[in-house]
Design a protein around this motif. Structure first.
Motif, PDB file in Angstrom:
ATOM      1  N   ALA A  94      38.318  52.132  -9.931  1.00 47.48           N
ATOM      2  CA  ALA A  94      39.350  52.084  -8.892  1.00 47.48           C
ATOM      3  C   ALA A  94      38.980  52.995  -7.729  1.00 47.48           C
ATOM      4  O   ALA A  94      39.125  52.615  -6.556  1.00 47.48           O
ATOM      5  N   GLU A  95      38.474  54.192  -8.026  1.00 50.92           N
ATOM      6  CA  GLU A  95      38.068  55.111  -6.959  1.00 50.92           C
ATOM      7  C   GLU A  95      36.891  54.548  -6.176  1.00 50.92           C
ATOM      8  O   GLU A  95      36.802  54.725  -4.956  1.00 50.92           O
ATOM      9  N   TRP A  96      35.984  53.863  -6.853  1.00 51.89           N
ATOM     10  CA  TRP A  96      34.849  53.240  -6.177  1.00 51.89           C
ATOM     11  C   TRP A  96      35.318  52.155  -5.215  1.00 51.89           C
ATOM     12  O   TRP A  96      34.845  52.061  -4.072  1.00 51.89           O
ATOM     13  N   VAL A  97      36.249  51.329  -5.663  1.00 52.71           N
ATOM     14  CA  VAL A  97      36.790  50.273  -4.809  1.00 52.71           C
ATOM     15  C   VAL A  97      37.476  50.873  -3.587  1.00 52.71           C
ATOM     16  O   VAL A  97      37.318  50.383  -2.454  1.00 52.71           O
ATOM     17  N   LEU A  98      38.225  51.949  -3.782  1.00 49.58           N
ATOM     18  CA  LEU A  98      38.951  52.565  -2.675  1.00 49.58           C
ATOM     19  C   LEU A  98      38.003  53.250  -1.696  1.00 49.58           C
ATOM     20  O   LEU A  98      38.158  53.119  -0.475  1.00 49.58           O
ATOM     21  N   MET A  99      37.036  53.978  -2.208  1.00 50.34           N
ATOM     22  CA  MET A  99      36.134  54.732  -1.338  1.00 50.34           C
ATOM     23  C   MET A  99      35.316  53.832  -0.431  1.00 50.34           C
ATOM     24  O   MET A  99      35.111  54.140   0.742  1.00 50.34           O
ATOM     25  N   HIS A 100      34.854  52.714  -0.973  1.00 53.63           N
ATOM     26  CA  HIS A 100      33.927  51.856  -0.235  1.00 53.63           C
ATOM     27  C   HIS A 100      34.575  50.564   0.255  1.00 53.63           C
ATOM     28  O   HIS A 100      33.869  49.637   0.648  1.00 53.63           O
ATOM     29  N   CYS A 129      44.931  55.019   2.818  1.00 55.09           N
ATOM     30  CA  CYS A 129      45.152  56.438   2.516  1.00 55.09           C
ATOM     31  C   CYS A 129      44.349  56.877   1.300  1.00 55.09           C
ATOM     32  O   CYS A 129      43.647  57.900   1.346  1.00 55.09           O
ATOM     33  N   ALA A 130      44.438  56.115   0.210  1.00 52.91           N
ATOM     34  CA  ALA A 130      43.724  56.504  -1.006  1.00 52.91           C
ATOM     35  C   ALA A 130      42.219  56.475  -0.799  1.00 52.91           C
ATOM     36  O   ALA A 130      41.488  57.292  -1.381  1.00 52.91           O
ATOM     37  N   GLY A 131      41.734  55.546   0.023  1.00 49.86           N
ATOM     38  CA  GLY A 131      40.306  55.533   0.323  1.00 49.86           C
ATOM     39  C   GLY A 131      39.864  56.813   1.000  1.00 49.86           C
ATOM     40  O   GLY A 131      38.827  57.400   0.656  1.00 49.86           O
ATOM     41  N   ASP A 132      40.645  57.282   1.961  1.00 49.32           N
ATOM     42  CA  ASP A 132      40.324  58.540   2.643  1.00 49.32           C
ATOM     43  C   ASP A 132      40.399  59.720   1.682  1.00 49.32           C
ATOM     44  O   ASP A 132      39.536  60.606   1.690  1.00 49.32           O
ATOM     45  N   SER A 154      36.461  70.000  -2.003  1.00 50.75           N
ATOM     46  CA  SER A 154      36.169  68.646  -1.539  1.00 50.75           C
ATOM     47  C   SER A 154      35.024  68.014  -2.314  1.00 50.75           C
ATOM     48  O   SER A 154      34.727  66.844  -2.132  1.00 50.75           O
ATOM     49  N   SER A 155      34.395  68.779  -3.200  1.00 51.13           N
ATOM     50  CA  SER A 155      33.301  68.233  -3.988  1.00 51.13           C
ATOM     51  C   SER A 155      33.848  67.467  -5.184  1.00 51.13           C
ATOM     52  O   SER A 155      35.046  67.341  -5.381  1.00 51.13           O
ATOM     53  N   ASN A 156      32.913  66.974  -6.019  1.00 51.19           N
ATOM     54  CA  ASN A 156      33.296  66.155  -7.164  1.00 51.19           C
ATOM     55  C   ASN A 156      34.245  66.908  -8.070  1.00 51.19           C
ATOM     56  O   ASN A 156      33.961  67.993  -8.536  1.00 51.19           O
ATOM     57  N   ALA A 157      35.401  66.314  -8.333  1.00 51.97           N
ATOM     58  CA  ALA A 157      36.416  66.981  -9.130  1.00 51.97           C
ATOM     59  C   ALA A 157      36.266  66.695 -10.608  1.00 51.97           C
ATOM     60  O   ALA A 157      36.994  67.239 -11.411  1.00 51.97           O
ATOM     61  N   GLY A 161      33.519  64.106  -1.886  1.00 54.78           N
ATOM     62  CA  GLY A 161      32.546  64.519  -0.894  1.00 54.78           C
ATOM     63  C   GLY A 161      31.712  63.386  -0.341  1.00 54.78           C
ATOM     64  O   GLY A 161      30.553  63.585   0.054  1.00 54.78           O
ATOM     65  N   VAL A 162      32.272  62.181  -0.306  1.00 56.39           N
ATOM     66  CA  VAL A 162      31.564  61.004   0.192  1.00 56.39           C
ATOM     67  C   VAL A 162      31.918  60.793   1.663  1.00 56.39           C
ATOM     68  O   VAL A 162      33.097  60.761   2.020  1.00 56.39           O
ATOM     69  N   LYS A 163      30.925  60.674   2.500  1.00 60.01           N
ATOM     70  CA  LYS A 163      31.151  60.426   3.918  1.00 60.01           C
ATOM     71  C   LYS A 163      31.116  58.927   4.186  1.00 60.01           C
ATOM     72  O   LYS A 163      30.210  58.221   3.732  1.00 60.01           O
TER      73      LYS A 163
END
Length: 737
Positions: free
Chosen positions: A180-186, A708-711, A158-161, A718-720
């Motif tokens: 893209a991952e930044w946009v999805l995560m936050h 889904c992709a955000g989760d 679950s850590s940084n891949a 590993g971002v909460k």
């Protein structure tokens, strides 16, 4: 051998030059001259440069007069300089003179083996020895153990891949993926990458940065979604059993309803995993059969239709219909354990909410007055100052008021419990504020005090069983019997309004927990601190006396039946693995095999006998593991002095035990069952932020991709997710000196 090992070898070569081990002299004059070695100029037959002689001679320091030094420096100006040694062998070898004739040998710094120098100066023999020198290899192991190493995360970590190493070159494709991952995560809008400030910041740090359009960013997000979905599919293909939670949510801005499906399972490392699997639009009128079809379609897409263990839902009537349809469908495929008795799990947090709402209905007017009082104080800064001065005069330690969210009873309880600490302040505040007309009376405060003493138990139970990052199934039963005991003790309270409130709660309790709940009972038994003792203790407190023994026998029989099914699965897998290992095939690469016999299989007499034994005696168990588990007694703090028995993680205990083979698998599947739908409901708060008034036109497929992709990306890195407290209680700080 990597570069770090070579550097370590170089260090070893410098430190091991003066060892006094026995000397082995090896004549290598006839060695291989064709390998690429050092090239010597005139005088290469000598020991090398004067600097090398000085470095190697540690026994007798060389003293030179000033005149010799001047003469030597003058000659050096006309002498042809020797070419530097480039071979790796010289990291571990030094030239030495042996005998009266001063024959030059190359000596290993580690084992002191000596090799006679060749005429051409080749080092092939030195390199061969260097590669296999036992003392050098032993020292290398010690140096490598001391060196700091980079620990790369596992593929399912679950850590940084991302790689911890970087080439140093700018890669715009990688930057687009990260954006893209930044946009999805936050949960940012696609258009954030077009903002001038964002691009100025990126250009400042990376001049090669190229501006990304919102359309490109959306495509990149879709690519991340597809990539992570394939990875999650691969991960789920290795999972034996998976439990689901699901719930429905209506978007206020889009005016359409979505269903979220969250998966829960135990991975190979015995960690509780949770992922949002689907966030799909369910068109009206949304009957139970439509919900069942939507869930089954999603499971078919993931390839998990034969792995579903339980489904946790709230108590809506259409959910009951949906679960009956799903249970019938999965039963036909014979993929439900315990004959589907554990399949339907009712959300305990929803049951507690229904019970509390019935109780709070008895004091709605008092709650309204306290809520209005808190709102009145917080209206202006002057009122907060007056209220704070009174608190300071009374020397009260509290410094915060709480304003609740009307649709969440737990925040209402927090508001009441906090306001109760200021019950002496509000009357004094009324004397200073003539417009304050809804101050609760002394009798009202007494009612609030009694109500809070009851709601406190519900609040604590809700917080315990609503977790999604740790097993909660084994904690369920203890909270239920505690609530039942509280309601029974307050059912005949001297105050009539308390009696009325408690009886309403008892009716809800009997409706949902009046019958024996197999899931919460079996999960509690599989907690090593509780076992069957918790059933014998709790059931007389929960059920009528004439039902106690029958319910205990029911739970015990269901437990043994479930264990028998796991034994059968274990035996089947053992047979399959045994049968596959008993077939002997000719080795196609052996000399005795030919083209006609290389594909033939041969079964020996030993294989036939072992197959017979596997059929007659499938399992060689001395005793039922459940019986052994019960005979061992309860786990207590006395067993291990350092054990935190109160906060014990039952899942970790089952992971560490080596006494059982089958029971840990059964315990892992049971402990992974979520007893509430809080994990799915938490996704709706993110949905509210994603589907704001500016993004109400997003297609349902795009919404599912974002949710889904955000989760998945948050789990990947590993971002909460931060709780933005849109519907939680509001704290009001008082200006107290």
């Amino acid at each position: 051998m990597d570069k770090s090992v070579e550097d370590a070898s170089s260090q070893l070569g410098r430190t091991g030059a003066n060892s006094t081990s026995p000397v082995n002299i090896i004549d290598t004059e006839g060695g291989n001259d064709n390998e690429e070695e050092l090239e010597y100029s005139l005088g290469d037959e000598e020991l090398g440069s004067e600097e090398e002689q000085l470095e190697g001679d540690t026994q007798a320091p060389v003293q030179r007069s000033n005149q010799d030094t001047i003469e030597g420096d003058t000659l050096d100006a006309f002498q042809k300089k020797k070419r530097a040694r480039k071979s790796e062998a010289w990291d571990d070898f030094e030239d030495v003179e042996v005998g009266p004739q001063k024959t030059i040998y190359s000596e290993c710094n580690h084992c002191q083996s000596r090799f006679k120098k060749t005429k051409t100066g080749t080092t092939s023999s030195l390199l061969r020895h260097r590669k296999n020198c036992p003392k050098r290899l032993e020292k290398l192991k010690i140096v490598e153990a001391r060196q700091q190493k980079l620990n790369f995360p596992a593929a399912d970590s679950s850590s940084n891949a991302h790689s911890l190493l970087h080439t140093g070159k700018f890669d715009m494709a990688a930057m687009r993926q990260s954006a893209a991952e930044w946009v999805l995560m936050h949960e940012h809008p696609f258009s954030i990458v077009e903002e001038d400030g964002f691009n100025l910041m990126m250009k400042k740090g990376m001049p090669e940065w190229q501006k990304i359009s919102r359309t490109t960013n959306k495509k990149d997000c879709l690519s991340v979604y597809e990539r992570e979905k394939q990875k999650l599919k691969h991960l789920l293909s290795k999972v034996k059993k998976i439990s689901l939670t699901t719930d429905l949510w209506k978007s206020k801005n889009q005016k359409i309803e979505y269903m979220v499906i969250t998966g829960h399972w135990i991975d190979n490392q015995w960690r509780l995993q949770k992922r949002v699997l689907n966030f799909v639009h369910v068109p009206p009128p949304r009957p139970g059969i439509a919900i069942a079809d939507a869930i089954y379609k999603c499971m078919l897409d993931w390839g998990t239709e034969s792995k579903i263990y339980t489904v946790s839902v709230d108590n809506a009537s259409n959910n009951d219909t949906a679960l009956r349809c799903l249970k019938d469908t999965f039963s036909r495929n014979k993929c439900l354990l315990a004959k589907g008795k554990l399949f339907h799990v009712r959300c305990c947090a929803h049951i507690l909410n229904l019970m509390v709402q019935d109780g709070l209905s008895e004091i709605q007017e008092i709650i309204h007055d306290i809520r209005a009082s808190v709102e009145f104080v917080n209206k202006t800064e002057g009122r907060r100052l007056i209220f704070g001065e009174i608190v300071h005069q009374l020397r009260l330690p509290e410094r915060v008021l709480i304003y609740d969210c009307k649709i969440r009873w737990n925040s209402t309880y927090e508001m009441l419990a906090c306001a109760l600490k200021f019950n002496e302040v509000f009357p004094r505040f009324k004397d200073r504020e003539p417009s304050y007309t809804f101050c609760p009376s002394t009798e009202d405060w007494e009612k609030v005090k009694k109500v809070c003493s009851i709601l406190g138990v519900f609040w604590n139970a809700t917080h315990i069983i609503s977790g999604s990052d740790y097993p909660t199934a084994n904690l369920y039963l203890n909270e239920v019997w505690r609530i039942k005991t509280l309601l029974d003790s307050r059912a005949n309270d001297e105050n009539s309004f308390i009696q009325a409130m408690v009886w309403k709660m008892k009716m809800k309790f009997d409706k949902y927990w009046g019958e024996c709940n197999l899931m919460m009972s079996i999960a509690a038994i599989l907690d090593p601190r509780l076992k069957m003792r918790v059933i014998n203790y709790c059931f007389p407190l929960i059920y009528p006396p004439h039902e106690v023994q029958a319910n205990i026998n029911k739970v015990r029989q269901a437990l043994y039946d479930l264990y028998a099914e796991y034994v059968q699965v274990h035996v089947s897998s053992s047979r399959d693995s045994g049968a596959s290992s008993q077939v002997v095939t000719n080795d196609p690469g052996s000399k005795s095999s030919n083209s006609s016999s290389s594909t033939m299989t041969h079964v020996t007499g030993m294989c036939e006998f072992l197959s017979h034994i596997a059929t007659v005696e499938p399992v060689q168990l001395e005793k039922n593991e459940l019986d052994i588990y019960f005979e061992d007694g309860l786990l207590s703090a006395m067993d291990k002095s350092s054990l935190d028995i109160v906060n014990l993680d039952a899942l970790k205990w089952w992971k560490s035990t080596i006494k059982y083979k089958i029971l840990p698998k059964m315990a892992a599947d049971i402990l992974a069952i979520p007893v509430s739908t809080v994990a799915s409901e938490a996704t709706f708060s993110a949905g509210t932020r994603v589907l704001d008034s500016y993004r109400a036109s997003l297609a349902p497929e795009t919404v599912e991709m974002l949710m889904c992709a955000g989760d998945w990306c948050r789990k990947l890195h590993g971002v909460k997710k931060r709780d933005k407290k849109m519907k939680s209680a509001q704290e009001i700080s008082l200006p107290i000196p």
